[in-house]
Design a protein around this motif. Structure first.
Motif, short mmCIF file in Angstrom:
data_model
loop_
_atom_site.label_atom_id
_atom_site.label_comp_id
_atom_site.label_asym_id
_atom_site.label_seq_id
_atom_site.Cartn_x
_atom_site.Cartn_y
_atom_site.Cartn_z
N LEU A 5 22.05 9.62 -7.80
CA LEU A 5 20.99 10.11 -8.63
C LEU A 5 20.05 8.71 -9.14
CD1 LEU A 5 20.02 12.06 -10.87
CD2 LEU A 5 21.29 10.72 -12.60
N MET A 6 18.56 9.20 -8.84
CA MET A 6 17.71 8.41 -8.97
C MET A 6 16.70 8.75 -10.28
SD MET A 6 15.67 7.26 -5.52
CE MET A 6 16.71 6.70 -4.19
N VAL A 7 16.69 7.59 -11.06
CA VAL A 7 16.07 8.01 -12.57
C VAL A 7 14.89 7.31 -12.64
CG1 VAL A 7 16.39 7.65 -15.23
CG2 VAL A 7 18.38 7.98 -13.56
N ALA A 8 13.67 7.84 -12.97
CA ALA A 8 12.55 7.13 -12.91
C ALA A 8 11.38 7.80 -13.84
CB ALA A 8 11.96 7.14 -11.53
N SER A 9 10.57 7.14 -14.11
CA SER A 9 9.45 7.79 -15.12
C SER A 9 8.30 8.38 -14.38
CB SER A 9 9.00 6.53 -16.10
OG SER A 9 8.30 5.55 -15.02
N GLU A 10 8.12 8.41 -13.12
CA GLU A 10 7.50 9.21 -12.29
C GLU A 10 7.76 9.23 -11.23
OE1 GLU A 10 3.70 6.36 -11.16
OE2 GLU A 10 4.14 5.97 -13.09
N GLY A 11 7.29 10.23 -10.24
CA GLY A 11 7.46 10.40 -8.85
C GLY A 11 6.77 11.58 -8.24
N LEU A 12 6.52 11.48 -6.95
CA LEU A 12 5.73 12.40 -6.29
C LEU A 12 6.83 13.27 -5.77
CD1 LEU A 12 3.39 10.35 -4.26
CD2 LEU A 12 2.71 11.91 -6.05
N THR A 17 1.33 7.48 -11.34
CA THR A 17 -0.03 6.72 -11.78
C THR A 17 0.19 5.15 -10.71
OG1 THR A 17 1.93 5.19 -13.05
CG2 THR A 17 0.40 7.36 -14.00
N GLY A 18 1.27 5.11 -10.11
CA GLY A 18 1.37 3.87 -9.16
C GLY A 18 2.27 4.01 -8.10
N GLY A 19 2.56 2.59 -7.55
CA GLY A 19 3.41 2.61 -6.28
C GLY A 19 4.72 3.17 -6.63
N LEU A 20 5.32 3.18 -7.96
CA LEU A 20 6.67 3.68 -7.99
C LEU A 20 6.96 5.35 -7.88
CD1 LEU A 20 9.45 3.87 -9.67
CD2 LEU A 20 8.02 4.23 -11.94
N ALA A 21 5.76 5.89 -7.72
CA ALA A 21 5.72 7.29 -7.67
C ALA A 21 6.06 7.29 -6.16
CB ALA A 21 4.61 8.01 -8.32
N ASP A 22 5.38 6.89 -5.56
CA ASP A 22 5.55 6.85 -4.00
C ASP A 22 6.84 6.53 -3.41
OD1 ASP A 22 2.61 7.39 -3.12
OD2 ASP A 22 2.36 5.34 -4.16
N VAL A 23 7.51 5.73 -3.94
CA VAL A 23 8.83 5.43 -3.67
C VAL A 23 9.86 6.42 -4.13
CG1 VAL A 23 10.94 3.74 -4.02
CG2 VAL A 23 8.51 2.71 -3.71
N GLY A 25 9.28 9.43 -4.42
CA GLY A 25 8.87 10.42 -3.59
C GLY A 25 9.44 10.43 -2.47
N SER A 26 9.40 9.40 -1.69
CA SER A 26 9.79 9.34 -0.10
C SER A 26 11.16 8.96 0.00
CB SER A 26 8.76 8.28 0.34
OG SER A 26 7.50 8.54 0.18
N VAL A 247 11.68 -4.20 1.72
CA VAL A 247 10.22 -3.74 1.79
C VAL A 247 9.89 -2.34 1.56
CG1 VAL A 247 8.37 -3.55 3.32
CG2 VAL A 247 9.76 -5.46 3.68
N ASN A 248 9.17 -1.91 0.74
CA ASN A 248 8.62 -0.69 0.52
C ASN A 248 8.32 0.11 1.82
OD1 ASN A 248 9.18 -0.46 -2.34
ND2 ASN A 248 7.16 -0.46 -2.86
N GLY A 249 8.79 1.27 2.19
CA GLY A 249 8.23 1.99 3.38
C GLY A 249 6.92 2.73 3.15
N ILE A 250 6.77 3.55 4.05
CA ILE A 250 5.54 4.13 3.88
C ILE A 250 5.97 5.99 4.42
CG2 ILE A 250 4.78 3.81 6.45
CD1 ILE A 250 1.75 4.14 5.33
N ASP A 251 5.31 6.51 3.68
CA ASP A 251 5.63 8.15 4.19
C ASP A 251 4.79 8.49 5.26
OD1 ASP A 251 5.65 10.89 4.34
OD2 ASP A 251 6.25 11.13 1.91
#
Length: 337
Positions: A5-12, A17-23, A25-26, A247-251
């Motif tokens: 279970l991933m718990v976050a304040s934002e996500g695609l 609003t920032g890179g957190l949502a990218d992570v 989301g992907s 390292v953060n990946g890329i979608d």
């Protein structure tokens, strides 16, 4: 394979609003593709309510205690690409114009975290791992270990805590410990959550999680130093053997120049030069710049803050001025960097 279970304040693909949502989301999609069961829980923000509410299903209705009052919680869900997304609804807390920056942010995200913890019980869903992201979910490991340790269903859960931005720590007054989080004051006295006379959601996440990760191996070492540790370097050094830089990946699906709908000309590694040159000329025309193929065009999309390194560019402005270069910068942030 694990249940996560991933718990976050934002996500695609819902809100960013920032890179957190990218992570957020992907990463769940990538983990599910290799066999893990991954679910994500987010606040039901105004934007999500406006754009996606018709696709959501109500799956739980209960209350949690905030400021000594029982506050209603509704949990909605939607499944996309084998990932189940849960949304915590509270119109007063989350259906606002912005995601963060309010005086009651501590109360809002205390409510969010309490709602997530009780959601497990309400849905009879018991993941092997809860992966918390940034300060907005940093108190979950503490609250479960300190107030639910009697319950073997909660006790078997392991916690991963990822620091995306160490500068935002979720630091609030000590009264929140009891009134919003329902935690005993001895946690303030023994220093487990104490920070600068109050409490820190991020410090709690660092100390109570089983493993801590950051966005790169280099950053994981930098934050152990006073220069980059944002006054938490001593706490991080206490957990340095459980601290990992990944390292953060890329979608590669969304950021694929061969299929990206947001660029006028597509290219890949075979026809790299032709496609990129046409896109460069198109951007120069759109921005009213000289359409010169020999000029270096640098594009930046970022928060305009000291933390992103823009001061380095400012220091080299004289060199830029003497070079054939065009800068295209899109962002918002601090008025002085």
């Amino acid at each position: 394979m694990a249940s996560i279970l991933m718990v976050a304040s934002e996500g695609l693909p819902f809100v960013k609003t920032g890179g957190l949502a990218d992570v957020v989301g992907s990463l769940p999609v990538a983990l599910s593709e290799i066999g893990h069961e991954v679910k994500v829980v987010l606040p039901l923000y105004k934007k999500i309510a406006e754009n996606n509410f018709q696709d959501l299903t109500l799956c739980a209705d209960y209350t949690v205690s905030i400021n000594y009052h029982e506050v209603p919680v509704r949990i909605y869900s939607q499944t996309i690409d084998k990932v189940a997304y849960f949304f915590v609804q509270h119109q007063g807390y989350f259906e606002r114009d912005a995601l963060y920056g309010y005086e009651d942010d501590g109360e809002r995200f205390a409510y969010f975290q309490k709602a997530v913890i009780e959601m497990l019980n309400q849905l009879n869903y018991w993941p092997n791992i809860i992966h918390c992201h940034d300060w907005q979910s940093g108190m979950i490991p503490c609250m479960i270990k300190e107030t639910h340790d009697f319950d073997p269903r909660y006790r078997q859960i392991r916690f991963v805590y990822t620091i995306h931005n160490l500068a935002f720590q979720g630091n609030f007054g000590p009264q929140m410990l009891d009134s919003c989080l329902g935690l005993p004051y001895y946690l303030l006295d023994n220093g487990n959550v104490r920070y600068d006379g109050g409490i820190s959601f991020m410090k709690s996440g660092i100390l109570y999680s089983d493993k801590i990760t950051t966005v790169s191996p280099t950053y994981s070492q930098e934050i152990l130093t006073p220069q980059y540790g944002e006054h938490l370097e001593l706490v991080l050094n206490m957990r340095k053997y459980d601290l990992w830089g990944i390292v953060n990946g890329i979608d590669t699906k969304n950021w694929n120049p061969k299929t990206d709908p947001d660029i006028p000309y597509h290219f890949d590694k075979v026809n790299l030069k032709a496609g990129k040159a046409l896109d460069k000329a198109s951007l120069q025309a759109e921005l009213g710049l000289e359409q010169n193929p020999d000029v270096m065009l640098v594009g930046v999309v970022s928060r305009l803050t000291w933390q992103k390194g823009f001061y380095l560019m400012m220091e080299q402005l004289s060199a830029f001025a003497n070079a054939p270069i065009q800068l295209a910068i899109l962002g918002s942030g601090e008025s002085q960097i």
